[in-house]
Design a protein around this motif. Structure first.
Motif, PDB file in Angstrom:
ATOM      1  N   ALA A  73      19.223  55.112   7.825  1.00 25.95           N
ATOM      2  CA  ALA A  73      20.238  55.229   6.774  1.00 25.95           C
ATOM      3  C   ALA A  73      21.574  54.679   7.239  1.00 25.95           C
ATOM      4  N   ARG A  74      22.404  54.292   6.267  1.00 29.77           N
ATOM      5  CA  ARG A  74      23.794  53.975   6.576  1.00 29.77           C
ATOM      6  C   ARG A  74      24.465  55.230   7.112  1.00 29.77           C
ATOM      7  N   LEU A  75      25.348  55.066   8.075  1.00 32.19           N
ATOM      8  CA  LEU A  75      26.093  56.209   8.597  1.00 32.19           C
ATOM      9  C   LEU A  75      27.258  56.467   7.651  1.00 32.19           C
ATOM     10  N   HIS A  76      26.949  57.190   6.592  1.00 32.42           N
ATOM     11  CA  HIS A  76      27.886  57.433   5.493  1.00 32.42           C
ATOM     12  C   HIS A  76      27.746  58.894   5.079  1.00 32.42           C
ATOM     13  N   TRP A  77      28.853  59.479   4.625  1.00 31.60           N
ATOM     14  CA  TRP A  77      28.830  60.905   4.282  1.00 31.60           C
ATOM     15  C   TRP A  77      27.764  61.255   3.256  1.00 31.60           C
ATOM     16  N   ILE A  78      27.448  60.313   2.349  1.00 25.39           N
ATOM     17  CA  ILE A  78      26.512  60.620   1.272  1.00 25.39           C
ATOM     18  C   ILE A  78      25.079  60.805   1.782  1.00 25.39           C
ATOM     19  N   LYS A  79      24.808  60.388   3.018  1.00 26.81           N
ATOM     20  CA  LYS A  79      23.462  60.502   3.580  1.00 26.81           C
ATOM     21  C   LYS A  79      23.175  61.880   4.189  1.00 26.81           C
ATOM     22  N   GLY A  80      24.168  62.765   4.214  1.00 29.16           N
ATOM     23  CA  GLY A  80      23.932  64.135   4.652  1.00 29.16           C
ATOM     24  C   GLY A  80      23.536  64.277   6.108  1.00 29.16           C
ATOM     25  N   LEU A  81      23.961  63.361   6.952  1.00 28.46           N
ATOM     26  CA  LEU A  81      23.523  63.373   8.347  1.00 28.46           C
ATOM     27  C   LEU A  81      24.115  64.537   9.148  1.00 28.46           C
ATOM     28  N   THR A  82      25.332  64.944   8.817  1.00 22.78           N
ATOM     29  CA  THR A  82      25.926  66.080   9.525  1.00 22.78           C
ATOM     30  C   THR A  82      25.136  67.355   9.257  1.00 22.78           C
ATOM     31  N   ALA A  83      24.733  67.547   8.013  1.00 20.27           N
ATOM     32  CA  ALA A  83      23.907  68.720   7.677  1.00 20.27           C
ATOM     33  C   ALA A  83      22.558  68.650   8.383  1.00 20.27           C
ATOM     34  N   SER A  84      22.008  67.453   8.518  1.00 22.28           N
ATOM     35  CA  SER A  84      20.745  67.282   9.240  1.00 22.28           C
ATOM     36  C   SER A  84      20.907  67.724  10.686  1.00 22.28           C
ATOM     37  N   LEU A  85      22.011  67.315  11.311  1.00 23.51           N
ATOM     38  CA  LEU A  85      22.271  67.704  12.697  1.00 23.51           C
ATOM     39  C   LEU A  85      22.447  69.208  12.827  1.00 23.51           C
ATOM     40  N   GLU A  86      23.125  69.821  11.880  1.00 27.95           N
ATOM     41  CA  GLU A  86      23.323  71.280  11.909  1.00 27.95           C
ATOM     42  C   GLU A  86      21.978  72.005  11.819  1.00 27.95           C
ATOM     43  N   ALA A  87      21.075  71.489  10.986  1.00 32.02           N
ATOM     44  CA  ALA A  87      19.748  72.092  10.862  1.00 32.02           C
ATOM     45  C   ALA A  87      18.970  71.979  12.166  1.00 32.02           C
ATOM     46  N   VAL A 106       7.776  62.744  11.733  1.00 34.46           N
ATOM     47  CA  VAL A 106       8.414  63.270  10.519  1.00 34.46           C
ATOM     48  C   VAL A 106       9.559  62.346  10.126  1.00 34.46           C
ATOM     49  N   TYR A 107       9.668  62.066   8.834  1.00 36.50           N
ATOM     50  CA  TYR A 107      10.805  61.299   8.339  1.00 36.50           C
ATOM     51  C   TYR A 107      11.724  62.250   7.583  1.00 36.50           C
ATOM     52  N   LEU A 108      13.018  62.206   7.908  1.00 34.09           N
ATOM     53  CA  LEU A 108      13.998  63.111   7.314  1.00 34.09           C
ATOM     54  C   LEU A 108      15.046  62.326   6.545  1.00 34.09           C
ATOM     55  N   GLN A 109      15.253  62.685   5.275  1.00 34.61           N
ATOM     56  CA  GLN A 109      16.283  62.048   4.443  1.00 34.61           C
ATOM     57  C   GLN A 109      16.983  63.145   3.657  1.00 34.61           C
ATOM     58  N   TYR A 110      18.044  63.706   4.245  1.00 33.37           N
ATOM     59  CA  TYR A 110      18.696  64.882   3.667  1.00 33.37           C
ATOM     60  C   TYR A 110      20.004  64.488   2.966  1.00 33.37           C
TER      61      TYR A 110
END
Length: 391
Positions: free
Chosen positions: A222-236, A294-298
């Motif tokens: 994914a693009r490293l952009h806020w809309i991709k929810g990557l920070t929430a993925s890291l928190e999980a 596993v593929y993750l897209q949050y």
């Protein structure tokens, strides 16, 4: 009946952009002529004729002479030019903006096509009157950025476009619904054509469906952009690490959030299990998918997401957020798992449950996902859909 199609993009599609490549090839196979109109890198593409827009110079004196030359080349098309100016005036565009639009659209105002198709909604802005001026029909494709990001910064940006477009293409039901919410009339003809996957390229020979902590490799592209929810993925994932679950998480992509994500990785003490690989060559993506389990897209929002389709085709177990288009991409508990967005604790629990799901159930989900991609999201089906689009 076959038509001449003018496809408008910012630059020629690269090999990884199968959506456009497949569309062009399919139309050509059906006897259509396709001309590509781009702003940059016209010489890098040889699949079809490519015409580049006039370049803008930062030097005022050079731009003056460029503009003068462009207007001279438009003299043989003076009827089109006069109609374009009249339409711009009726839309209450300023003289300055009209002149800019003439310059930037000069390559389009000279075009001889039956359809002028803008590959992104934002590409059609300031070009709304070109199709009518050259006697062509106007089509516009809408994708995630066109709907989820740009209108937030530019309210009302599509108001004029809605009155000029002849047909709208959306990549998902969600995107089409949003165009109506932004003002598109339901009288305008529309068609949903989803992304598709090259199932010959994205295929895996892996048959082992076991998933354990010794083999719990998670991937996101994914693009490293806020809309991709990557920070929430890291928190999980930090929550998973806290309860002792071992895993490896790889993120492929580049973008403006690189530094903030690196900071989050350190703050959450995930340096040993998370890696940001940046942009990778398209030909290597299959290898990364092959190595993942596993593929993750949050994401917070998605128009559809090609990467999730590719992951399913490769037999990965997919976990995605309930962001609009992703709910059309993944059938919950049938071809993958859908988790409420912005809820890291729920995502962590879903990943933990997936880890401990019986092998037989995981294998059924893998197979169902691969079959659905092969039958519903294949390139041949997409080619036929675009031929129907212009008919």
């Amino acid at each position: 009946m076959t038509y001449k199609i003018g496809l408008v993009l910012s630059k020629p599609p690269v090999y990884s952009e199968t959506f456009f490549i497949n569309k062009i090839e399919g139309l050509q196979e059906a006897g259509y002529e396709v001309v590509l109109f781009v702003q940059n890198n016209a010489k890098s593409f040889n699949l079809s004729k490519t015409i580049q827009a006039p370049k803008v110079s930062k030097r005022a004196w050079l731009q003056f002479f460029k503009s003068l030359w462009v207007f001279v080349t438009l003299l043989p098309y003076y009827k089109r030019l006069l109609l374009f100016i009249r339409l711009e005036k009726e839309a209450k565009r300023s003289h300055k903006q009209t002149l800019k639009n003439i310059y930037n659209n000069a390559h389009l105002l000279k075009a001889h096509v039956d359809w002028l198709h803008f590959g992104f909604g934002t590409m059609a802005l300031q070009s709304e009157h070109v199709a009518k001026a050259i006697g062509a029909k106007m089509a516009v494709s809408f994708r995630g950025f066109d709907i989820d990001v740009y209108p937030l910064k530019h309210p009302g940006c599509y108001e004029l476009l809605w009155t000029q477009v002849d047909k709208v293409h959306a990549i998902s039901n969600y995107i089409l619904k949003r165009t109506y919410e932004y003002g598109l009339s339901e009288q305008v003809v529309t068609q949903i054509i989803t992304p598709a996957v090259d199932i010959e390229l994205f295929k895996s020979e892996k048959v082992d469906s076991r998933l354990t902590e010794a083999s719990f490799n998670i991937l996101t592209i994914a693009r490293l952009h806020w809309i991709k929810g990557l920070t929430a993925s890291l928190e999980a994932l930090a929550l998973l690490k806290q309860i002792g679950i071992r895993f490896k998480y790889t993120i492929i992509g580049e973008g403006i959030e690189y530094e903030s994500l690196m900071f989050a990785i350190h703050q959450l003490e995930l340096q040993d299990v998370v890696q940001l690989l940046g942009k990778q060559p398209h030909e290597s993506i299959v290898n990364y998918l092959s190595d993942a389990d596993v593929y993750l897209q949050y994401s917070l929002s998605e128009g559809f997401c090609n990467a999730v389709l590719e992951a399913q085709a490769m037999g990965l177990l997919c976990v995605v957020s309930d962001a609009e288009g992703l709910q059309e991409n993944i059938l919950h508990a049938q071809t993958g798992f859908v988790v409420e967005k912005q809820q890291p604790a729920l995502l962590a629990k879903a990943l933990e449950n997936l880890l401990h799901l019986p092998s037989q159930e995981k294998e059924l989900i893998r197979k169902a996902a691969k079959v659905r991609v092969r039958e519903v999201f294949n390139l041949e089906k997409q080619k036929k859909a675009f031929i129907e689009f212009y008919e």
